[in-house]
Design an enzyme around this catalytic site. Sequence first.
Site, PDB file in Angstrom:
ATOM      1  N   HIS A 178       0.767  -1.108   0.028  1.00 18.59           N
ATOM      2  CA  HIS A 178       0.068   0.117   0.187  1.00 18.59           C
ATOM      3  C   HIS A 178       0.900   1.199  -0.026  1.00 18.59           C
ATOM      4  O   HIS A 178       1.887   1.351   0.845  1.00 18.59           O
ATOM      5  CB  HIS A 178      -1.106  -0.293   1.210  1.00 18.59           C
ATOM      6  CG  HIS A 178      -0.409  -0.135   2.614  1.00 18.59           C
ATOM      7  ND1 HIS A 178       0.267   1.030   3.230  1.00 18.59           N
ATOM      8  CD2 HIS A 178       0.216  -1.146   3.311  1.00 18.59           C
ATOM      9  CE1 HIS A 178       0.878   0.705   4.366  1.00 18.59           C
ATOM     10  NE2 HIS A 178       0.589  -0.753   4.271  1.00 18.59           N
ATOM     11  N   ASP A 179       0.309   2.150  -0.809  1.00 20.93           N
ATOM     12  CA  ASP A 179       1.302   3.595  -0.733  1.00 20.93           C
ATOM     13  C   ASP A 179       2.546   3.658  -1.251  1.00 20.93           C
ATOM     14  O   ASP A 179       3.212   4.727  -1.158  1.00 20.93           O
ATOM     15  CB  ASP A 179       0.962   4.280   0.683  1.00 20.93           C
ATOM     16  CG  ASP A 179      -0.331   4.217   1.277  1.00 20.93           C
ATOM     17  OD1 ASP A 179      -1.131   5.034   0.806  1.00 20.93           O
ATOM     18  OD2 ASP A 179      -0.442   3.379   2.369  1.00 20.93           O
TER      19      ASP A 179
ATOM     20  N   GLY B 180       4.958  -0.904   2.640  1.00 25.15           N
ATOM     21  CA  GLY B 180       4.096   0.266   2.657  1.00 25.15           C
ATOM     22  C   GLY B 180       5.100   1.541   2.632  1.00 25.15           C
ATOM     23  O   GLY B 180       5.941   1.556   3.205  1.00 25.15           O
TER      24      GLY B 180
END
Length: 260
Positions: free
Chosen positions: A121-122, A139
């Site tokens: 994520h991200d 992340g």
Amino acid sequence: MSSIHPTAIVDPAAQLDEGVTVGPYAIIGPAVKIGAGTVVGSHCVIEGRTTIGRDNRFYSHSSIGCMPQDMSHRGELTELVIGDRNTVFQYCTFSTGTHKEQGLTRVGSDNWIMAYVHLAHDVVLGNHCVLANNATLAGHVHVGDWAVIGGLTGVHQFVHIGAHAMIGFQAHVSQDVVPYMTVDGNPLAVRAVNLTGLKRRDFTPARITAIRQMHKLLFRQSLTLEQARSEIEALKGQGGDEDVQLMLDFLAGSKRGLVR
């Protein structure tokens, strides 16, 4: 016209441009948008709020747009955005973003992403990058353009990897890797300027000279980081100003310390 195999499951709400090919047993969710010329291989799952550009190639069994592997995620609507002309090999996993940043995982264009790569994520991945087999980005990792990440390499949360950097095989990356350098070993260390990569990209002798000087100031003269930054600033006007500025911007934004 798109070519969709009869065994594939494509939600009627999904948006597929002309020329998209969807292979056997692939699954495409309702909030997915796929640009013209993209090929989705057999058994791929593309879900979530995922936008994919033109002329990408996804080989079989990848999971794209899956929910973030973050225990704080509570089902917020987040996104994955992928650019154009990327090649993604088998069994890769790309997560959507989280509410902790902008709710967005972003992949640029013209990347070569080998089998079993994980983008958490991200993550922000630039353009023209190479990620070898089993590279794992945790992340919030940011990767600059033209970076190369070796196989079986793990990159810690929030690490930034600079443009044109090269990371060797089976590395443990827990600090930021500055642009233009080659790093490898355990513990990880800067070995040299990534000359092979720079020459392949037609860097001029003046640019390469400036990058070599920055390497020496940062890693070979026992200067503090602030002293090195001041000396790098003084290189402006001698050729390679764009590379000097890129390095200064990277150093200013570093939060995890540098691989030395």
